[in-house]
Design a protein around this motif. Structure first.
Motif, PDB file in Angstrom:
ATOM      1  N   VAL A  97      -7.098  -3.629  14.493  1.00 41.07           N
ATOM      2  CA  VAL A  97      -7.236  -2.197  14.801  1.00 41.07           C
ATOM      3  C   VAL A  97      -8.468  -2.017  15.681  1.00 41.07           C
ATOM      4  CG1 VAL A  97      -7.499   0.121  13.860  1.00 41.07           C
ATOM      5  CG2 VAL A  97      -6.220  -1.604  12.559  1.00 41.07           C
ATOM      6  N   PRO A  98      -8.281  -1.608  16.938  1.00 41.82           N
ATOM      7  CA  PRO A  98      -9.417  -1.479  17.847  1.00 41.82           C
ATOM      8  C   PRO A  98     -10.535  -0.615  17.276  1.00 41.82           C
ATOM      9  CG  PRO A  98      -7.373  -1.304  19.081  1.00 41.82           C
ATOM     10  CD  PRO A  98      -6.996  -1.318  17.625  1.00 41.82           C
ATOM     11  N   ALA A  99     -11.731  -1.181  17.241  1.00 43.50           N
ATOM     12  CA  ALA A  99     -12.971  -0.499  16.851  1.00 43.50           C
ATOM     13  C   ALA A  99     -13.036  -0.083  15.386  1.00 43.50           C
ATOM     14  CB  ALA A  99     -13.229   0.728  17.728  1.00 43.50           C
ATOM     15  N   ALA A 117     -30.455   5.439   1.653  1.00 41.56           N
ATOM     16  CA  ALA A 117     -30.068   4.053   1.365  1.00 41.56           C
ATOM     17  C   ALA A 117     -30.354   3.185   2.584  1.00 41.56           C
ATOM     18  CB  ALA A 117     -28.585   3.982   1.008  1.00 41.56           C
ATOM     19  N   GLN A 118     -30.848   1.982   2.351  1.00 45.18           N
ATOM     20  CA  GLN A 118     -31.155   1.068   3.447  1.00 45.18           C
ATOM     21  C   GLN A 118     -30.226  -0.139   3.474  1.00 45.18           C
ATOM     22  OE1 GLN A 118     -35.781   1.611   2.395  1.00 45.18           O
ATOM     23  NE2 GLN A 118     -35.458   0.138   4.045  1.00 45.18           N
ATOM     24  N   ASP A 119     -29.181  -0.094   2.636  1.00 48.49           N
ATOM     25  CA  ASP A 119     -28.281  -1.238   2.517  1.00 48.49           C
ATOM     26  C   ASP A 119     -26.824  -0.797   2.599  1.00 48.49           C
ATOM     27  OD1 ASP A 119     -30.176  -3.650   1.472  1.00 48.49           O
ATOM     28  OD2 ASP A 119     -30.816  -1.734   0.590  1.00 48.49           O
ATOM     29  N   ILE A 120     -26.047  -1.528   3.396  1.00 44.58           N
ATOM     30  CA  ILE A 120     -24.622  -1.283   3.545  1.00 44.58           C
ATOM     31  C   ILE A 120     -23.890  -2.603   3.321  1.00 44.58           C
ATOM     32  CG2 ILE A 120     -22.770  -0.608   5.132  1.00 44.58           C
ATOM     33  CD1 ILE A 120     -24.834   1.158   6.583  1.00 44.58           C
ATOM     34  N   PHE A 121     -22.880  -2.573   2.468  1.00 42.56           N
ATOM     35  CA  PHE A 121     -22.083  -3.764   2.189  1.00 42.56           C
ATOM     36  C   PHE A 121     -20.705  -3.633   2.833  1.00 42.56           C
ATOM     37  CE2 PHE A 121     -25.319  -4.130  -0.962  1.00 42.56           C
ATOM     38  CZ  PHE A 121     -25.362  -5.459  -1.367  1.00 42.56           C
ATOM     39  N   VAL A 122     -20.260  -4.706   3.462  1.00 38.55           N
ATOM     40  CA  VAL A 122     -18.935  -4.725   4.067  1.00 38.55           C
ATOM     41  C   VAL A 122     -18.294  -6.089   3.791  1.00 38.55           C
ATOM     42  CG1 VAL A 122     -19.874  -5.480   6.311  1.00 38.55           C
ATOM     43  CG2 VAL A 122     -17.636  -4.354   6.214  1.00 38.55           C
ATOM     44  N   GLY A 123     -17.005  -6.090   3.511  1.00 40.84           N
ATOM     45  CA  GLY A 123     -16.335  -7.309   3.067  1.00 40.84           C
ATOM     46  C   GLY A 123     -15.687  -8.126   4.158  1.00 40.84           C
ATOM     47  N   VAL A 124     -16.301  -8.190   5.334  1.00 38.66           N
ATOM     48  CA  VAL A 124     -15.716  -8.991   6.411  1.00 38.66           C
ATOM     49  C   VAL A 124     -15.834 -10.470   6.084  1.00 38.66           C
ATOM     50  CG1 VAL A 124     -16.123  -7.262   8.193  1.00 38.66           C
ATOM     51  CG2 VAL A 124     -17.881  -8.966   7.723  1.00 38.66           C
ATOM     52  N   ASN A 125     -14.905 -11.246   6.647  1.00 34.50           N
ATOM     53  CA  ASN A 125     -14.842 -12.675   6.353  1.00 34.50           C
ATOM     54  C   ASN A 125     -14.464 -13.437   7.607  1.00 34.50           C
ATOM     55  OD1 ASN A 125     -12.769 -15.055   5.376  1.00 34.50           O
ATOM     56  ND2 ASN A 125     -14.608 -14.923   4.116  1.00 34.50           N
ATOM     57  N   ALA A 126     -15.177 -14.520   7.879  1.00 37.07           N
ATOM     58  CA  ALA A 126     -14.948 -15.299   9.095  1.00 37.07           C
ATOM     59  C   ALA A 126     -14.353 -16.673   8.808  1.00 37.07           C
ATOM     60  CB  ALA A 126     -16.253 -15.467   9.871  1.00 37.07           C
ATOM     61  N   VAL A 127     -13.839 -16.874   7.580  1.00 37.12           N
ATOM     62  CA  VAL A 127     -13.242 -18.163   7.226  1.00 37.12           C
ATOM     63  C   VAL A 127     -11.730 -17.998   7.082  1.00 37.12           C
ATOM     64  CG1 VAL A 127     -13.230 -20.067   5.562  1.00 37.12           C
ATOM     65  CG2 VAL A 127     -15.375 -18.912   6.121  1.00 37.12           C
ATOM     66  N   ASP A 128     -11.276 -17.414   5.960  1.00 37.72           N
ATOM     67  CA  ASP A 128      -9.848 -17.147   5.768  1.00 37.72           C
ATOM     68  C   ASP A 128      -9.565 -15.720   6.210  1.00 37.72           C
ATOM     69  OD1 ASP A 128      -9.424 -19.629   4.756  1.00 37.72           O
ATOM     70  OD2 ASP A 128      -9.510 -19.043   2.654  1.00 37.72           O
ATOM     71  N   SER A 130      -7.909 -13.171   9.865  1.00 39.67           N
ATOM     72  CA  SER A 130      -6.873 -13.127  10.890  1.00 39.67           C
ATOM     73  C   SER A 130      -7.382 -13.275  12.313  1.00 39.67           C
ATOM     74  CB  SER A 130      -6.099 -11.801  10.760  1.00 39.67           C
ATOM     75  OG  SER A 130      -5.492 -11.693   9.487  1.00 39.67           O
ATOM     76  N   GLY A 131      -8.647 -13.604  12.495  1.00 39.44           N
ATOM     77  CA  GLY A 131      -9.167 -13.781  13.842  1.00 39.44           C
ATOM     78  C   GLY A 131      -9.684 -12.516  14.485  1.00 39.44           C
ATOM     79  N   TYR A 132     -10.004 -11.514  13.682  1.00 38.03           N
ATOM     80  CA  TYR A 132     -10.504 -10.257  14.244  1.00 38.03           C
ATOM     81  C   TYR A 132     -11.924 -10.444  14.784  1.00 38.03           C
ATOM     82  CZ  TYR A 132      -6.714  -8.239  11.392  1.00 38.03           C
ATOM     83  OH  TYR A 132      -5.510  -7.936  10.817  1.00 38.03           O
ATOM     84  N   PRO A 133     -12.216  -9.937  15.978  1.00 39.53           N
ATOM     85  CA  PRO A 133     -13.551 -10.128  16.554  1.00 39.53           C
ATOM     86  C   PRO A 133     -14.654  -9.402  15.792  1.00 39.53           C
ATOM     87  CG  PRO A 133     -12.221  -8.678  17.932  1.00 39.53           C
ATOM     88  CD  PRO A 133     -11.295  -9.262  16.919  1.00 39.53           C
ATOM     89  N   ASP A 134     -14.313  -8.321  15.073  1.00 38.80           N
ATOM     90  CA  ASP A 134     -15.335  -7.571  14.339  1.00 38.80           C
ATOM     91  C   ASP A 134     -15.497  -8.052  12.897  1.00 38.80           C
ATOM     92  OD1 ASP A 134     -12.886  -6.622  13.492  1.00 38.80           O
ATOM     93  OD2 ASP A 134     -13.280  -4.515  13.959  1.00 38.80           O
ATOM     94  N   CYS A 135     -15.124  -9.311  12.663  1.00 41.31           N
ATOM     95  CA  CYS A 135     -15.375  -9.941  11.368  1.00 41.31           C
ATOM     96  C   CYS A 135     -16.304 -11.145  11.508  1.00 41.31           C
ATOM     97  CB  CYS A 135     -14.057 -10.402  10.731  1.00 41.31           C
ATOM     98  SG  CYS A 135     -13.035  -9.064  10.098  1.00 41.31           S
ATOM     99  N   ARG A 136     -16.890 -11.321  12.674  1.00 40.85           N
ATOM    100  CA  ARG A 136     -17.736 -12.484  12.939  1.00 40.85           C
ATOM    101  C   ARG A 136     -19.207 -12.194  12.622  1.00 40.85           C
ATOM    102  NH1 ARG A 136     -16.911 -13.496  19.019  1.00 40.85           N
ATOM    103  NH2 ARG A 136     -16.995 -11.217  18.968  1.00 40.85           N
ATOM    104  N   PRO A 137     -19.975 -13.218  12.267  1.00 41.36           N
ATOM    105  CA  PRO A 137     -21.407 -13.031  12.001  1.00 41.36           C
ATOM    106  C   PRO A 137     -22.146 -12.403  13.172  1.00 41.36           C
ATOM    107  CG  PRO A 137     -20.710 -15.201  11.267  1.00 41.36           C
ATOM    108  CD  PRO A 137     -19.542 -14.614  12.006  1.00 41.36           C
ATOM    109  N   GLU A 138     -21.779 -12.772  14.408  1.00 36.69           N
ATOM    110  CA  GLU A 138     -22.453 -12.212  15.587  1.00 36.69           C
ATOM    111  C   GLU A 138     -22.289 -10.699  15.654  1.00 36.69           C
ATOM    112  OE1 GLU A 138     -20.148 -15.825  17.249  1.00 36.69           O
ATOM    113  OE2 GLU A 138     -20.229 -14.710  15.355  1.00 36.69           O
ATOM    114  N   TYR A 139     -21.110 -10.242  15.253  1.00 37.24           N
ATOM    115  CA  TYR A 139     -20.870  -8.792  15.270  1.00 37.24           C
ATOM    116  C   TYR A 139     -21.745  -8.086  14.238  1.00 37.24           C
ATOM    117  CZ  TYR A 139     -18.791  -4.330  14.160  1.00 37.24           C
ATOM    118  OH  TYR A 139     -18.634  -3.004  13.884  1.00 37.24           O
ATOM    119  N   ILE A 140     -21.805  -8.619  13.020  1.00 39.94           N
ATOM    120  CA  ILE A 140     -22.614  -8.001  11.972  1.00 39.94           C
ATOM    121  C   ILE A 140     -24.080  -7.959  12.376  1.00 39.94           C
ATOM    122  CG2 ILE A 140     -23.403  -8.244   9.582  1.00 39.94           C
ATOM    123  CD1 ILE A 140     -20.515  -7.245   9.870  1.00 39.94           C
TER     124      ILE A 140
END
Length: 230
Positions: A97-99, A117-128, A130-140
């Motif tokens: 889904v774009p953006a 609050a100074q902390d935000i949690f998001v459940g992105v994953n770069a191992v298992d 679908s290849g989404y670009p916004d799930c990579r460590p560089e993006y975070i």
């Protein structure tokens, strides 16, 4: 007196985000769960998010609405684009889904500033995943840098941190961790084409990754599946 630290946890109602909420709770954060109705076809996940937020002790649960479906471009928001049920060709799939993550993290960032609050949690994953670009460590890393440049809190020294605790874990490792933290995965919805009761199709990539994760973790899969038509 030491004030309890607050955190925003993006909560889709799926397996990964439920694990993130459990992790934030285990770390001692007072969690504020944020779900986003972005025009997803599998809206059953939003119903699941309410159950998960309550079960895992979120201080508050809010539903934000933004219609990314009006732009189309994804099988998750456009009913004219079929959800793929094969392994794909290795490229970025039509379920991207774009953006989406940028929009959701931005909404979370706004609520975080209001709550202090100074902390935000998001459940992105770069191992298992679908290849989404916004799930990579560089993006975070890039979003965190932007968050500290673009907010009053960041400019005044209240540094924002984007937590992605699952980003380097396999699906099996995520499931094992969440199980130890008391997550009932039977109440979560992962399937891209779940029915109104939250029952999974068992055929889409999200279902395949989830099922393989439980198998690799050596745990029973509590996912309710749709009964095939005869």
């Amino acid at each position: 007196m030491t004030q309890t630290r607050r955190a925003i946890v993006l909560l889709s109602g799926g397996l990964d985000s439920a694990t993130c909420l459990a992790i934030a709770r285990n770390m001692g954060f007072e969690s504020y769960a944020l779900s986003v109705a972005y025009g997803q076809r599998h809206a059953a996940e939003l119903t699941a998010s309410k159950r998960v937020a309550e079960a895992l002790g979120a201080r508050e649960h809010r539903l934000a609405m933004v219609n990314l479906g009006q732009f189309g471009g994804s099988a998750l928001t456009d009913p004219t684009i079929a959800i793929p049920e094969d392994g794909g060709d290795g490229g970025i799939p039509v379920t991207y889904v774009p953006a989406r993550n940028t929009v959701m993290l931005s909404i979370a960032l706004g609520w975080a500033e209001v709550l202090g609050a100074q902390d935000i949690f998001v459940g992105v994953n770069a191992v298992d995943y679908s290849g989404y670009p916004d799930c990579r460590p560089e993006y975070i890393q890039a979003f965190e840098a932007m968050a500290n440049l673009a907010t009053k809190a960041g400019v005044e020294g209240a540094r924002m941190t984007i937590h992605a605790p699952l980003i380097k874990l396999s699906k099996a490792e995520i499931i094992a961790l969440g199980t130890r933290l008391g997550v009932d995965y039977g109440m979560t919805v992962t399937c891209y084409q779940a029915d109104d009761q939250g029952r999974a199709c068992g055929r889409c990539e999200a279902c395949r990754l989830r099922r393989a994760g439980f198998q690799a973790a050596g745990l029973d899969d509590p996912t309710p599946y749709q009964i095939p038509e005869r």
